[in-house]
Design a protein around this motif. Structure first.
Motif, PDB file in Angstrom:
ATOM      1  N   ASP A 130      17.198  15.482  61.883  1.00  0.00           N
ATOM      2  CA  ASP A 130      18.229  16.425  62.346  1.00  0.00           C
ATOM      3  C   ASP A 130      19.621  15.811  62.202  1.00  0.00           C
ATOM      4  O   ASP A 130      20.191  15.289  63.165  1.00  0.00           O
ATOM      5  N   TYR A 165      22.312  17.500  61.617  1.00  0.00           N
ATOM      6  CA  TYR A 165      23.345  18.525  61.795  1.00  0.00           C
ATOM      7  C   TYR A 165      24.334  18.241  62.919  1.00  0.00           C
ATOM      8  O   TYR A 165      25.531  18.528  62.757  1.00  0.00           O
ATOM      9  N   ASN A 173      11.016  22.922  53.476  1.00  0.00           N
ATOM     10  CA  ASN A 173      11.989  23.242  54.534  1.00  0.00           C
ATOM     11  C   ASN A 173      11.859  24.690  54.958  1.00  0.00           C
ATOM     12  O   ASN A 173      12.019  25.030  56.142  1.00  0.00           O
ATOM     13  N   THR A 222      10.900  25.990  58.660  1.00  0.00           N
ATOM     14  CA  THR A 222      11.818  26.872  59.393  1.00  0.00           C
ATOM     15  C   THR A 222      11.103  28.122  59.881  1.00  0.00           C
ATOM     16  O   THR A 222      11.315  28.576  61.018  1.00  0.00           O
ATOM     17  N   TYR A 282      20.945  27.161  55.584  1.00  0.00           N
ATOM     18  CA  TYR A 282      20.532  26.597  56.866  1.00  0.00           C
ATOM     19  C   TYR A 282      19.784  25.275  56.718  1.00  0.00           C
ATOM     20  O   TYR A 282      20.006  24.329  57.486  1.00  0.00           O
ATOM     21  N   GLU A 283      18.868  25.184  55.749  1.00  0.00           N
ATOM     22  CA  GLU A 283      18.086  23.969  55.504  1.00  0.00           C
ATOM     23  C   GLU A 283      18.009  23.719  54.007  1.00  0.00           C
ATOM     24  O   GLU A 283      16.953  23.866  53.382  1.00  0.00           O
ATOM     25  N   HIS A 318      21.564  17.858  50.287  1.00  0.00           N
ATOM     26  CA  HIS A 318      22.518  17.740  51.385  1.00  0.00           C
ATOM     27  C   HIS A 318      23.850  17.141  50.961  1.00  0.00           C
ATOM     28  O   HIS A 318      24.886  17.484  51.530  1.00  0.00           O
TER      29      HIS A 318
END
Length: 406
Positions: free
Chosen positions: A21, A23, A254, A258, A286-287, A291
């Motif tokens: 996580d 985020y 992912n 989710t 969102y996922e 990244h």
């Protein structure tokens, strides 16, 4: 916007302990949209600033424009077009796109739908009697690998060989000489050489015995831009082989994770097949599977807000942070497949917008629809699951699911 050093926040994001996580740390990072690091690089974490750089011609994808070299990218081989700037980038991308999508082969991706559906159904049939499945090993990895091998003309039985190479290569992307063993870099460099040598040998076969695969088409096509050299074809095939499955594995895994965390959305998808299209777009926000773009180079001095990024500086673009920027997306930490105006950064933007995005979207739509439709009452064995090491291409290493567990 002020430029300050935030090395601790970035260090914690890159540390494996934050993989499940990151985020909340992205939210912390966004307090300083353009943050200078101790080594002179710049981390950009907010949507507007990331978009501005992705469309700025002074933002270079060619690491040779960096003042401080990137160890993982020090190689003498021909770079793929993703690591080049115009006009060479544009020429090579056009030549590859002639055989991968519109305008020259507009029906390629859509025409794959029956083939993709058959693969998905076959994989799900294969674990029909299992009470517990690993979504990564049993499904999310073999599906896109089968697809990209088919498209490129890579023998599926060679998968185990390039799987090791790709893992070593991905692991070396975020190599830090101050904390990582040199072996990590060396394995990545050797894997890059081995993979390109392997693809070069396949290409040699296509010169004498061409087929319908992408390698054959690139090797034997003389389009408006001429023909790629063998080195350029190998670089392009290397890019497509890696990007053609690595990101999709993460997106599917992912996505299922989710959905398992949002059972009401899973029920909606089971009852409304059309929901899968906006749902996958929301997953990309969102996922996302990617990244971070870990390196861009300032081709000249770049003015970004009230910050000047000097020529030659390394720029790190935090795409997943930008897609959760509250100044761009209302309630950004809420998973909402009904979200409107969802111009996420899941596939980047600008001239380097993900080449295989249309295929990855379709693969994920078919994969999630099939899983939700055919697995009864799935439940997570562990939440959070174990994650892969990379903070750049982020996704679960394994995702164990029990039937009748929900």
């Amino acid at each position: 916007m002020t430029t300050t050093e935030t090395p601790d926040t970035l260090r914690r994001i890159l540390d494996y302990s934050s993989r499940a996580d990151p985020y909340p740390l992205y939210a912390e990072l966004r307090r300083t949209p353009v943050a200078r690091q101790e080594d002179g690089s710049y981390v950009v974490s907010t949507y507007r600033e990331i978009m501005e750089l992705l469309h700025d011609p002074l933002t270079s994808s060619d690491v040779r424009n960096l003042t401080r070299p990137i160890p993982a990218m020090q190689e003498s081989t021909t770079p793929s077009f993703i690591n080049l700037d115009p006009p060479e980038h544009d020429r090579l991308r056009r030549m590859a796109m002639r055989h991968f999508g519109p305008p020259h082969t507009p029906g390629l991706v859509a025409g794959l739908e029956p083939f993709l559906t058959d693969i998905v159904d076959g994989l799900i049939d294969g674990f029909a009697d299992k009470e517990r499945i690993d979504l990564v090993d049993d499904f999310a990895y073999p599906f896109p690998v089968t697809v990209i091998c088919h498209l490129l003309g890579v023998p599926r039985e060679d998968e185990q060989r390039f799987h090791v190479w790709v893992n070593d290569l991905i692991n070396s992307i975020d190599y830090d000489p101050q904390v990582d063993p040199k072996e990590k870099l060396e394995k990545g460099v050797q894997a890059r050489k081995d993979l390109r040598q392997y693809l070069g040998a396949l290409l040699e076969q296509r010169h004498g015995d061409p087929g319908e695969d992408l390698l054959s088409r690139l090797a034997n096509d003389d389009g408006p831009d001429g023909r790629m050299t063998d080195e350029e074809i190998v670089a392009t095939a290397n890019l497509l082989l890696i990007a053609g499955h690595e990101t999709t594995v993460n997106l599917i895994t992912n996505g299922m994770l989710t959905l398992l965390r949002h059972p009401s959305v899973m029920r909606r998808l089971r009852d409304d097949a059309g929901l899968v299209v906006p749902l996958v777009e929301e997953l990309l926000r969102y996922e996302p599977p990617v990244h971070i773009i870990p390196w861009r180079a300032a081709f000249g001095d770049i003015e970004l807000g009230d910050t000047t990024i000097p020529k030659g500086s390394q720029i790190m673009l935090m795409l997943a942070s930008g897609s959760r920027d509250p100044n761009r997306f209302p309630e950004p930490d809420r998973f909402d497949p009904d979200r409107r105006d969802n111009q996420h950064l899941g596939f980047g933007s600008g001239i380097h917008l993900c080449f295989g995005g249309p295929l990855a979207r379709l693969e994920t739509q078919i994969a999630l629809s099939g899983l939700v439709r055919r697995i009864d009452r799935p439940g997570l064995v562990a939440d959070p699951p174990p994650y892969r090491r990379s903070p750049v291409l982020r996704g679960p290493l394994h995702l164990l699911i029990e039937r009748d567990g929900g």
